[in-house]
Design a protein around this motif. Sequence first.
Motif, PDB file in Angstrom:
ATOM      1  N   GLY A 117      38.248  39.775  34.050  1.00 12.15           N
ATOM      2  CA  GLY A 117      38.419  40.382  32.735  1.00 12.15           C
ATOM      3  C   GLY A 117      38.016  41.851  32.750  1.00 12.15           C
ATOM      4  O   GLY A 117      38.730  42.714  32.220  1.00 12.15           O
ATOM      5  N   ALA A 118      36.885  42.138  33.402  1.00 12.37           N
ATOM      6  CA  ALA A 118      36.405  43.518  33.471  1.00 12.37           C
ATOM      7  C   ALA A 118      37.381  44.371  34.283  1.00 12.37           C
ATOM      8  O   ALA A 118      37.679  45.517  33.925  1.00 12.37           O
ATOM      9  N   ALA A 119      37.890  43.806  35.375  1.00 10.39           N
ATOM     10  CA  ALA A 119      38.824  44.559  36.223  1.00 10.39           C
ATOM     11  C   ALA A 119      40.112  44.870  35.465  1.00 10.39           C
ATOM     12  O   ALA A 119      40.656  45.971  35.578  1.00 10.39           O
ATOM     13  N   ILE A 120      40.591  43.915  34.684  1.00  6.36           N
ATOM     14  CA  ILE A 120      41.814  44.160  33.913  1.00  6.36           C
ATOM     15  C   ILE A 120      41.574  45.246  32.870  1.00  6.36           C
ATOM     16  O   ILE A 120      42.406  46.131  32.663  1.00  6.36           O
ATOM     17  N   ALA A 121      40.402  45.196  32.240  1.00  7.22           N
ATOM     18  CA  ALA A 121      40.084  46.201  31.224  1.00  7.22           C
ATOM     19  C   ALA A 121      40.071  47.609  31.816  1.00  7.22           C
ATOM     20  O   ALA A 121      40.317  48.590  31.118  1.00  7.22           O
ATOM     21  N   GLN A 122      39.774  47.696  33.120  1.00  8.41           N
ATOM     22  CA  GLN A 122      39.670  49.019  33.738  1.00  8.41           C
ATOM     23  C   GLN A 122      40.944  49.470  34.451  1.00  8.41           C
ATOM     24  O   GLN A 122      40.962  50.532  35.077  1.00  8.41           O
ATOM     25  N   LEU A 123      41.991  48.669  34.362  1.00 10.75           N
ATOM     26  CA  LEU A 123      43.235  49.069  35.018  1.00 10.75           C
ATOM     27  C   LEU A 123      43.784  50.345  34.375  1.00 10.75           C
ATOM     28  O   LEU A 123      43.573  50.580  33.183  1.00 10.75           O
ATOM     29  N   GLU A 133      54.864  43.713  43.120  1.00  8.81           N
ATOM     30  CA  GLU A 133      53.432  43.924  43.376  1.00  8.81           C
ATOM     31  C   GLU A 133      52.737  44.102  42.038  1.00  8.81           C
ATOM     32  O   GLU A 133      52.950  45.089  41.350  1.00  8.81           O
ATOM     33  N   THR A 134      51.892  43.145  41.675  1.00  6.53           N
ATOM     34  CA  THR A 134      51.246  43.243  40.365  1.00  6.53           C
ATOM     35  C   THR A 134      50.024  44.157  40.403  1.00  6.53           C
ATOM     36  O   THR A 134      49.596  44.647  39.370  1.00  6.53           O
ATOM     37  N   GLY A 135      49.457  44.351  41.601  1.00  2.00           N
ATOM     38  CA  GLY A 135      48.267  45.172  41.709  1.00  2.00           C
ATOM     39  C   GLY A 135      47.020  44.554  41.091  1.00  2.00           C
ATOM     40  O   GLY A 135      46.002  45.216  40.936  1.00  2.00           O
ATOM     41  N   LEU A 136      47.115  43.263  40.743  1.00  2.00           N
ATOM     42  CA  LEU A 136      45.949  42.606  40.153  1.00  2.00           C
ATOM     43  C   LEU A 136      45.010  42.111  41.246  1.00  2.00           C
ATOM     44  O   LEU A 136      45.468  41.571  42.250  1.00  2.00           O
ATOM     45  N   PRO A 137      43.708  42.271  41.069  1.00  2.00           N
ATOM     46  CA  PRO A 137      42.754  41.809  42.087  1.00  2.00           C
ATOM     47  C   PRO A 137      42.490  40.310  41.946  1.00  2.00           C
ATOM     48  O   PRO A 137      41.481  39.901  41.387  1.00  2.00           O
TER      49      PRO A 137
END
Lengths: 219, 216
Positions: free
Chosen positions: A165-171, A195-199
């Motif tokens: 959640g935190a990683a998505i917020a910082q995309l 390529e979604t680039g999601l971790p």
Amino acid sequence: MFSDADALEITGTSADVPPPVGALLSIRGNGKSIEPVIEKTEEHTQDWAQVIARIRDKRDRAAFQRLFSHFAPRVKAFLMKSGTDASLAEECAQEVMATLWQKAHMFDPSRASAATWIFTIARNRRIDAIRKQRRPEPEDLPWGPEQEPDQADALALQQESEKLGAAIAQLPEKQKDLIEKAYFGDLTHSEIAEETGLPLGTIKSRIRLALDRLRHQMK
Amino acid sequence: MTDTIKHHLSDKLLMAYSAGTLPEAFSLAVAAHISMCDECRARLASFDAVGGALMEECSDADLSETAFEDTLALIDAVDMTAPATAAPAIGTLPRPVQDYIGGDLDAVKWKSVGMGVKQAILPTSREATARLLYIPAGAAVPDHGHRGTELTLVLQGAFADEVDRFGPGDIEIADEDLDHTPVAEVGADCICLAVTDAPLRFRGFIPRIAQPFLRI
Ligand SMILES: [Zn+2]
């Protein structure tokens, strides 16, 4: 967050050693009827597994109300962002929450956070009620009261969900926008980037471990 | 099964399935592959977690004043039976495929398309087509190009084409650039679930003989 003292009260475990935080997830089947004292305003995702367990085991309407007041407005907002008008979104949000009550026994905290699980129910409702299509679902892995979710798996999954959640917020704004468009139904599958680039590597590995454990138990 | 699978779903298919925006036929192929593949099951769960995070971030919408009471009333109206979880499939085909056939392999109503190859179209929404293909051991599905995307999931046996070998659980994702000739491996008849988002064309308007192979 619960303090350790709260956890002890809930789980009724020995006071010699403070239980790991994961013990919060285990209030199932210990036969105790001690009501936890819940006086928090700030929710922590990890608590939801426990709230859902109370709904499942005790049909606890107070627990359900907590879940409802946090998630029902979000489910409605999610459906409205997906293009549903307010009154249909309200109706579907209520149905989603009623489904949670009914399917509480199917929630597996080692494979999904509460928010994730509720998202999948809301999404299915959207396909069913709004797109008016069938939703083919994968075969379930056998899952029943005799198989307790692994506590450490469940805790690790909750932590990974928070990190995600935190990683998505910082995309970067542009990338986040594309992902939101995909989930709110504004992109067709061919418009979604390859390529979604999601971790997602870490959370996927966690879930894979939980699945392997489940498969092992089934043998 | 799950450890021998080499060809998996793409991220974009998993994300679209998680978002709930795939055509029904594509969802069927995704659900069938995941039934056979724990790696993609875990990957899907991680995409669902993205959906959960996005929903968690939605700012609250106002509910009606009676929303909670209305929901309790809904629960009281239908809370008689705990819904049973779908049992794993007994038989050859994964459960989601069986659901569309109304049974296992022996319930499939095959139609011959020539040269020993048979097919059965499954009832999905019309934006995309799902069909089971039966290819006798050693036989080839004649070269067919296709518009749009085609997914081919091996349910039994194996086939090879210009790209690679595909065994049970493997899924081939082909875009319109690929003209391929799948050949079933010698030894066992091959059964696949093939879906394509090219619409059903010509049905009812053009003499049968003019229909392209497999009616896609
Ligand atoms: Zn896979």
